[in-house]
Scaffold this active site. Structure first.
Site, PDB file in Angstrom:
ATOM      1  N   GLY A 124       0.826  -1.207   0.000  1.00  0.00           N
ATOM      2  CA  GLY A 124       0.000   0.000   0.000  1.00  0.00           C
ATOM      3  C   GLY A 124       0.857   1.253   0.000  1.00  0.00           C
ATOM      4  N   ALA A 190      22.472  -7.165  23.548  1.00  0.00           N
ATOM      5  CA  ALA A 190      21.904  -7.969  24.644  1.00  0.00           C
ATOM      6  C   ALA A 190      20.533  -7.435  25.020  1.00  0.00           C
ATOM      7  N   GLU A 212      27.401  -6.386  23.868  1.00  0.00           N
ATOM      8  CA  GLU A 212      26.436  -5.307  24.108  1.00  0.00           C
ATOM      9  C   GLU A 212      27.172  -3.972  24.240  1.00  0.00           C
ATOM     10  N   VAL A 279      19.949  -5.399  17.267  1.00  0.00           N
ATOM     11  CA  VAL A 279      20.279  -4.075  17.823  1.00  0.00           C
ATOM     12  C   VAL A 279      19.104  -3.111  17.705  1.00  0.00           C
ATOM     13  N   ARG A 281      14.901  -2.167  16.250  1.00  0.00           N
ATOM     14  CA  ARG A 281      14.106  -2.236  15.023  1.00  0.00           C
ATOM     15  C   ARG A 281      13.773  -0.837  14.519  1.00  0.00           C
ATOM     16  N   ASP A 321       4.144  -0.674  15.834  1.00  0.00           N
ATOM     17  CA  ASP A 321       5.595  -0.413  15.805  1.00  0.00           C
ATOM     18  C   ASP A 321       5.967   0.815  14.982  1.00  0.00           C
ATOM     19  N   HIS A 453      -3.324 -21.770  46.860  1.00  0.00           N
ATOM     20  CA  HIS A 453      -2.116 -22.384  47.403  1.00  0.00           C
ATOM     21  C   HIS A 453      -2.034 -23.822  46.927  1.00  0.00           C
TER      22      HIS A 453
HETATM   23  P1  FAD Z   1       4.140  -5.812  12.232  1.00  0.00           P
HETATM   24  O1  FAD Z   1       3.841  -7.024  13.014  1.00  0.00           O
HETATM   25  O2  FAD Z   1       5.547  -5.564  11.835  1.00  0.00           O
HETATM   26  O3  FAD Z   1       3.215  -5.894  10.942  1.00  0.00           O
HETATM   27  C1  FAD Z   1       3.270  -4.945   9.936  1.00  0.00           C
HETATM   28  C2  FAD Z   1       2.835  -5.614   8.649  1.00  0.00           C
HETATM   29  O4  FAD Z   1       2.689  -4.611   7.660  1.00  0.00           O
HETATM   30  C3  FAD Z   1       3.862  -6.592   8.108  1.00  0.00           C
HETATM   31  O5  FAD Z   1       3.249  -7.831   7.853  1.00  0.00           O
HETATM   32  C4  FAD Z   1       4.370  -5.941   6.819  1.00  0.00           C
HETATM   33  O6  FAD Z   1       4.659  -6.889   5.802  1.00  0.00           O
HETATM   34  C5  FAD Z   1       3.182  -5.093   6.425  1.00  0.00           C
HETATM   35  N1  FAD Z   1       3.526  -3.929   5.605  1.00  0.00           N
HETATM   36  C6  FAD Z   1       4.545  -3.046   5.813  1.00  0.00           C
HETATM   37  N2  FAD Z   1       4.479  -2.044   4.895  1.00  0.00           N
HETATM   38  C7  FAD Z   1       3.410  -2.329   4.099  1.00  0.00           C
HETATM   39  C8  FAD Z   1       2.823  -1.673   2.994  1.00  0.00           C
HETATM   40  N3  FAD Z   1       3.294  -0.498   2.558  1.00  0.00           N
HETATM   41  N4  FAD Z   1       1.764  -2.250   2.403  1.00  0.00           N
HETATM   42  C9  FAD Z   1       1.229  -3.442   2.860  1.00  0.00           C
HETATM   43  N5  FAD Z   1       1.750  -4.088   3.925  1.00  0.00           N
HETATM   44  C10 FAD Z   1       2.818  -3.523   4.536  1.00  0.00           C
HETATM   45  N6  FAD Z   1       6.186  -8.485  20.953  1.00  0.00           N
HETATM   46  C11 FAD Z   1       5.502  -8.952  22.016  1.00  0.00           C
HETATM   47  O7  FAD Z   1       4.594  -8.263  22.497  1.00  0.00           O
HETATM   48  N7  FAD Z   1       5.794 -10.160  22.583  1.00  0.00           N
HETATM   49  C12 FAD Z   1       6.783 -10.957  22.093  1.00  0.00           C
HETATM   50  O8  FAD Z   1       7.024 -12.032  22.620  1.00  0.00           O
HETATM   51  C13 FAD Z   1       7.518 -10.499  20.982  1.00  0.00           C
HETATM   52  N8  FAD Z   1       8.498 -11.252  20.459  1.00  0.00           N
HETATM   53  C14 FAD Z   1       9.164 -10.810  19.363  1.00  0.00           C
HETATM   54  C15 FAD Z   1      10.181 -11.616  18.852  1.00  0.00           C
HETATM   55  C16 FAD Z   1      10.893 -11.202  17.752  1.00  0.00           C
HETATM   56  C17 FAD Z   1      11.992 -12.066  17.211  1.00  0.00           C
HETATM   57  C18 FAD Z   1      10.562  -9.964  17.119  1.00  0.00           C
HETATM   58  C19 FAD Z   1      11.293  -9.515  15.893  1.00  0.00           C
HETATM   59  C20 FAD Z   1       9.556  -9.167  17.619  1.00  0.00           C
HETATM   60  C21 FAD Z   1       8.852  -9.578  18.752  1.00  0.00           C
HETATM   61  N9  FAD Z   1       7.842  -8.803  19.310  1.00  0.00           N
HETATM   62  C22 FAD Z   1       7.177  -9.245  20.418  1.00  0.00           C
HETATM   63  C23 FAD Z   1       7.460  -7.500  18.730  1.00  0.00           C
HETATM   64  C24 FAD Z   1       6.183  -7.666  17.876  1.00  0.00           C
HETATM   65  O9  FAD Z   1       6.419  -8.614  16.872  1.00  0.00           O
HETATM   66  C25 FAD Z   1       5.817  -6.318  17.265  1.00  0.00           C
HETATM   67  O10 FAD Z   1       5.726  -5.341  18.265  1.00  0.00           O
HETATM   68  C26 FAD Z   1       4.474  -6.422  16.547  1.00  0.00           C
HETATM   69  O11 FAD Z   1       4.517  -7.395  15.543  1.00  0.00           O
HETATM   70  C27 FAD Z   1       4.105  -5.061  15.956  1.00  0.00           C
HETATM   71  O12 FAD Z   1       2.889  -5.166  15.277  1.00  0.00           O
HETATM   72  P2  FAD Z   1       2.545  -4.193  14.050  1.00  0.00           P
HETATM   73  O13 FAD Z   1       1.210  -4.615  13.570  1.00  0.00           O
HETATM   74  O14 FAD Z   1       2.749  -2.798  14.460  1.00  0.00           O
HETATM   75  O15 FAD Z   1       3.653  -4.488  12.964  1.00  0.00           O
HETATM   76  P1  NAI Z   2      16.359  -4.076  21.907  1.00  0.00           P
HETATM   77  O1  NAI Z   2      16.143  -2.626  21.798  1.00  0.00           O
HETATM   78  O2  NAI Z   2      15.602  -4.857  22.888  1.00  0.00           O
HETATM   79  O3  NAI Z   2      17.890  -4.352  22.206  1.00  0.00           O
HETATM   80  C1  NAI Z   2      18.918  -3.919  21.351  1.00  0.00           C
HETATM   81  C2  NAI Z   2      20.212  -3.952  22.125  1.00  0.00           C
HETATM   82  O4  NAI Z   2      21.269  -3.766  21.215  1.00  0.00           O
HETATM   83  C3  NAI Z   2      20.294  -2.831  23.166  1.00  0.00           C
HETATM   84  O5  NAI Z   2      20.697  -3.367  24.403  1.00  0.00           O
HETATM   85  C4  NAI Z   2      21.330  -1.889  22.577  1.00  0.00           C
HETATM   86  O6  NAI Z   2      22.071  -1.209  23.550  1.00  0.00           O
HETATM   87  C5  NAI Z   2      22.189  -2.859  21.781  1.00  0.00           C
HETATM   88  N1  NAI Z   2      22.952  -2.240  20.697  1.00  0.00           N
HETATM   89  C6  NAI Z   2      22.522  -1.271  19.839  1.00  0.00           C
HETATM   90  N2  NAI Z   2      23.503  -0.978  18.951  1.00  0.00           N
HETATM   91  C7  NAI Z   2      24.551  -1.783  19.260  1.00  0.00           C
HETATM   92  C8  NAI Z   2      25.850  -1.942  18.708  1.00  0.00           C
HETATM   93  N3  NAI Z   2      26.261  -1.226  17.652  1.00  0.00           N
HETATM   94  N4  NAI Z   2      26.675  -2.847  19.271  1.00  0.00           N
HETATM   95  C9  NAI Z   2      26.271  -3.600  20.345  1.00  0.00           C
HETATM   96  N5  NAI Z   2      25.058  -3.473  20.910  1.00  0.00           N
HETATM   97  C10 NAI Z   2      24.200  -2.586  20.365  1.00  0.00           C
HETATM   98  O7  NAI Z   2      16.149  -4.626  20.424  1.00  0.00           O
HETATM   99  P2  NAI Z   2      15.994  -6.093  19.851  1.00  0.00           P
HETATM  100  O8  NAI Z   2      16.486  -7.117  20.791  1.00  0.00           O
HETATM  101  O9  NAI Z   2      16.532  -6.034  18.480  1.00  0.00           O
HETATM  102  O10 NAI Z   2      14.423  -6.243  19.783  1.00  0.00           O
HETATM  103  C11 NAI Z   2      13.664  -5.259  19.102  1.00  0.00           C
HETATM  104  C12 NAI Z   2      12.345  -5.045  19.743  1.00  0.00           C
HETATM  105  O11 NAI Z   2      11.468  -6.135  19.441  1.00  0.00           O
HETATM  106  C13 NAI Z   2      12.375  -4.991  21.267  1.00  0.00           C
HETATM  107  O12 NAI Z   2      12.736  -3.745  21.749  1.00  0.00           O
HETATM  108  C14 NAI Z   2      10.952  -5.318  21.599  1.00  0.00           C
HETATM  109  O13 NAI Z   2      10.190  -4.150  21.469  1.00  0.00           O
HETATM  110  C15 NAI Z   2      10.567  -6.304  20.511  1.00  0.00           C
HETATM  111  N6  NAI Z   2      10.688  -7.663  21.048  1.00  0.00           N
HETATM  112  C16 NAI Z   2       9.892  -8.006  22.105  1.00  0.00           C
HETATM  113  C17 NAI Z   2       9.985  -9.259  22.664  1.00  0.00           C
HETATM  114  C18 NAI Z   2       9.145  -9.581  23.839  1.00  0.00           C
HETATM  115  O14 NAI Z   2       8.203  -8.845  24.114  1.00  0.00           O
HETATM  116  N7  NAI Z   2       9.428 -10.655  24.567  1.00  0.00           N
HETATM  117  C19 NAI Z   2      10.895 -10.274  22.133  1.00  0.00           C
HETATM  118  C20 NAI Z   2      11.713  -9.777  21.056  1.00  0.00           C
HETATM  119  C21 NAI Z   2      11.572  -8.532  20.529  1.00  0.00           C
END
Ligand code: FAD
Ligand code: NAI
Length: 474
Positions: A124, A190, A212, A279, A281, A321, A453
Site C-alpha cells: 500500500g 543484549a 552489548e 540491535v 528495530r 511499531d 495455594h
Molecule cells: P508488524 O507485526 O511488523 O506488521 C506490519 C505488517 O505490515 C507486516 O506484515 C508488513 O509486511 C506489512 N507492511 C509493511 N508495509 C506495508 C505496505 N506499505 N503495504 C502493505 N503491507 C505492509 N512483541 C511482544 O509483544 N511479545 C513478544 O514475545 C515479541 N516477540 C518478538 C520476537 C521477535 C523475534 C521480534 C522480531 C519481535 C517480537 N515482538 C514481540 C514485537 C512484535 O512482533 C511487534 O511489536 C508487533 O509485531 C508489531 O505489530 P505491528 O502490527 O505494528 O507491525
Molecule cells: P532491543 O532494543 O531490545 O535491544 C537492542 C540492544 O542492542 C540494546 O541493548 C542496545 O544497547 C544494543 N545495541 C545497539 N547498537 C549496538 C551496537 N552497535 N553494538 C552492540 N550493541 C548494540 O532490540 P531487539 O532485541 O533487536 O528487539 C527489538 C524489539 O522487538 C524490542 O525492543 C521489543 O520491542 C521487541 N521484542 C519483544 C519481545 C518480547 O516482548 N518478549 C521479544 C523480542 C523482541
C-alpha cells in the site's frame, strides 16, 4: 475502477489485523492490505505481521522446545527421570514452529472472512486525496477510503558494514530458521531478541557470546531485576560482554569473525559459526509515499501521532511499531482497537503505564509500571516489598526457585506504581499486577486478596504484604 471502502488498513500485523476486525465489527466496510514475502500455500502474503511470521510466536515455539531439551538434559535426572542424553532434531523443531505459524496465520484469514474484512494482497502506498477520502495504491489497484490506518510495523535495524544474509549473519528472520546448532554463536545486542534467541541456541548446545554496547545490562529494567538476571544467565553459560564497541566484521562462507573493543579498551577477535544482529528495530515507512500526502514522520522515521493515534492528516491514523511507544504486539493491538472505536465515535483508551513487558528467558522477566530508578528520578516517595521464590513451595516443587517479585507502592496512598518479576511463569503472573494497576489498586489490595495455594502467585501476595512490612513467609 477503484475499489471503495470506509476503512483501509495498511499492514496485516497485530496492530493492523485487529484494527480491521474491530472496524468491521463496528459496521465499517473494511479492507486490509498486506505485502510480505511469507506466502501461504495459495501464494498469498500471510497475515499476522512480524509477530506471527518472524517474531513473538515462532520465537516462543523455539524457546519452549529448547527449554524442554534443557530440562531433559539437566533437571530430569534430579527428579528420578532417566532418559539418557537428549538429542535435538533441529529440522523437526523448526518444522513444528513453522506448523504453528501456518495454523495461526491462516486462522487470521478465517477471522477476516468471519468478520467480513476484505484481504487485499499488495503493497500500500499513498497516491493523494479525493474529496474527503484518501487514494491508496495497493499493488496494481487503486483503493479509495475515508479512513486509513497505517499499521506497517517495523523491521530489524542492521549495522553498517555487517551485511545480513540470514545464513551466516542473521537478523530475527534467520535466527528463527538456523538449520543446525552452531558450535559458536555470536550475538550483537543484549536486548530482548539477543537474550531470547541466545538462550534458545545456548540451551541446544551453542557456545554463545553476546556483545552489548551499553555499559549496563538491560538498562530499561529495574536494577534489581537486571542484576539478578545477569547473574542467572551468566551461570547458565551465556557469555555477556557489556560496554563493547564493535569493529570490523568479516563474513566468510561458513563462519564470521568479529573484532571488538571491550569496556577497558582492550581489542578482541571473536570467531563464530553464526552471528545474530539484534540491535533494535526501525519503522516501515519507506515505500508508503508519505511525502506525496504530507504525512508527518519524526526524525527516526516513525509516523507522528497524538494519544489517540491520529496523524497530522484528517482520517489517517497510525498504530503499532510504526509509531512511538514500546514495540510490542499487545500495545499494537490495543492501539488498533482504540482507533477503530474512536472512529466509530466511542471512547478509545490505551494506557501506556500499564502495558506489561515480558522477556521469555528462563527464568522469565516481566514488569509493569515504573522502576525504582524512575521513581527516584521523579522524586516520588515509595515503599518497596521484595520476596524471593525460594520460599515458595510451588516454585520448589517445580524446581524453579530462582528470582523474586518486587512491588513498588506510593508511600502515602499505597497505590501500586510498579511490579517487577524474575521467575518461572512471570509472563502469566504479571497480569495480576496489570489488573491491580488498571483499577488503581494498592499493595494492601493484593495483600488482602486470597491467592490459591500452592501457586507462584502467592509470592505476588507476599510482596504486597512486604510493602506493608508484615510478610508472613519471609
Ligand atoms: P508488524 O507485526 O511488523 O506488521 C506490519 C505488517 O505490515 C507486516 O506484515 C508488513 O509486511 C506489512 N507492511 C509493511 N508495509 C506495508 C505496505 N506499505 N503495504 C502493505 N503491507 C505492509 N512483541 C511482544 O509483544 N511479545 C513478544 O514475545 C515479541 N516477540 C518478538 C520476537 C521477535 C523475534 C521480534 C522480531 C519481535 C517480537 N515482538 C514481540 C514485537 C512484535 O512482533 C511487534 O511489536 C508487533 O509485531 C508489531 O505489530 P505491528 O502490527 O505494528 O507491525
Ligand atoms: P532491543 O532494543 O531490545 O535491544 C537492542 C540492544 O542492542 C540494546 O541493548 C542496545 O544497547 C544494543 N545495541 C545497539 N547498537 C549496538 C551496537 N552497535 N553494538 C552492540 N550493541 C548494540 O532490540 P531487539 O532485541 O533487536 O528487539 C527489538 C524489539 O522487538 C524490542 O525492543 C521489543 O520491542 C521487541 N521484542 C519483544 C519481545 C518480547 O516482548 N518478549 C521479544 C523480542 C523482541
Amino acid at each position: 475502477m477503484s475499489k471503495e471502502f470506509d476503512v483501509l488498513v495498511i499492514g496485516g500485523g497485530p496492530g493492523g489485523y485487529v484494527a480491521a476486525i474491530r472496524a468491521a465489527q463496528l459496521g465499517f466496510k473494511t479492507a486490509c492490505c498486506e505485502s510480505n514475502p511469507y506466502a501461504d500455500p495459495k501464494g498469498e502474503p500471510r497475515l499476522g505481521g512480524t509477530c506471527l511470521n518472524v517474531g513473538c510466536i515462532p520465537s516462543k515455539a523455539l524457546l519452549h522446545t529448547s527449554h524442554m531439551f534443557e530440562e531433559a538434559g539437566h533437571t530430569f535426572a534430579d527428579q528420578g527421570i532417566n532418559v539418557g542424553t537428549p538429542k535435538i532434531d533441529v529440522a523437526k523443531m523448526v518444522g513444528r514452529k513453522n506448523g504453528i505459524v501456518d495454523q495461526l496465520t491462516s486462522g487470521i484469514k478465517g477471522l477476516f472472512k468471519k468478520n467480513k474484512v476484505t484481504q487485499l494482497n499488495g503493497h500500500g502506498s499513498f497516491v493523494g486525496q479525493k474529496g474527503d477520502a484518501w487514494e491508496v495504491k495497493v499493488g496494481d489497484e487503486t483503493v479509495v477510503a475515508k479512513q486509513v490506518i497505517v499499521a506497517t510495523g517495523s523491521k530489524a535495524r542492521h549495522l553498517p558494514g555487517v551485511p545480513v544474509d540470514n545464513k551466516i549473519v542473521c537478523d530475527n528472520v534467520g535466527a528463527l530458521d538456523l538449520d543446525a546448532v552452531p558450535k559458536k554463536l555470536a550475538v550483537i545486542g543484549a536486548g530482548v531478541i539477543g537474550l531470547e534467541m541466545g538462550s534458545v541456541w545456548r540451551r541446544l548446545g551453542s557456545e554463545v557470546t553476546v556483545l552489548e554496547a551499553m555499559p549496563d545490562f538491560l538498562a530499561a529494567t529495574d536494577k534489581d531485576v537486571a542484576k539478578e538476571a545477569l547473574k542467572i544467565f551468566t551461570k547458565q553459560g551465556l557469555n555477556i560482554n557489556l560496554g563493547v564497541k564493535i569493529g570490523e566484521v568479516k563474513v566468510g562462507k561458513k563462519n564470521v569473525s568479529i573484532s571488538y573493543t571491550d569496556k577497558d579498551g582492550a581489542e578482541h577477535k571473536l570467531d563464530a559459526d553464526r552471528l545474530i544482529v539484534s540491535v533494535g528495530r526501525v519503522p516501515n515507512t519507506d515505500g508508503l509515499n508519505a511525502e506525496a500526502v504530507g504525512l508527518k514522520l519524526n526524525e527516526r522515521g516513525m509516523i507522528e501521532v497524538d494519544d489517540h493515534c491520529r496523524t497530522n492528516l484528517p482520517g489517517v491514523w497510525a498504530v503499532g511499531d510504526v509509531v512511538r511507544g514500546p514495540m510490542l504486539a499487545h500495545k499494537a493491538m490495543e492501539e488498533g482497537i482504540m482507533v477503530a472505536e474512536v472512529m466509530a465515535g466511542q471512547a478509545g483508551h490505551c494506557d501506556f503505564n500499564t502495558v506489561p513487558w515480558v522477556i521469555y528467558t528462563s527464568p522469565e522477566i516481566a514488569w509493569v509500571g515504573k522502576t525504582e530508578q524512575q521513581l527516584k528520578a521523579e522524586g516520588i516517595d515509595f515503599r518497596a516489598g521484595k520476596i524471593p521464590f525460594a520460599f515458595n513451595g510451588r516454585a520448589m516443587g517445580m524446581a524453579a526457585p530462582d528470582g523474586f517479585v518486587k512491588m513498588l507502592a506510593d508511600a502515602k496512598t499505597d497505590r501500586i506504581l510498579g511490579v517487577h518479576i524474575v521467575g518461572a511463569n512471570a509472563s502469566e503472573m504479571i497480569a495480576e499486577a496489570v489488573v491491580a494497576m488498571e483499577f488503581a489498586g494498592s499493595s494492601e489490595d493484593l495483600a488482602r486478596i486470597c491467592h490459591a495455594h500452592p501457586t507462584m502467585s502467592e509470592v505476588v501476595h507476599e510482596a504486597g504484604l512486604a510493602v506493608l512490612k508484615r510478610p508472613l513467609h519471609a
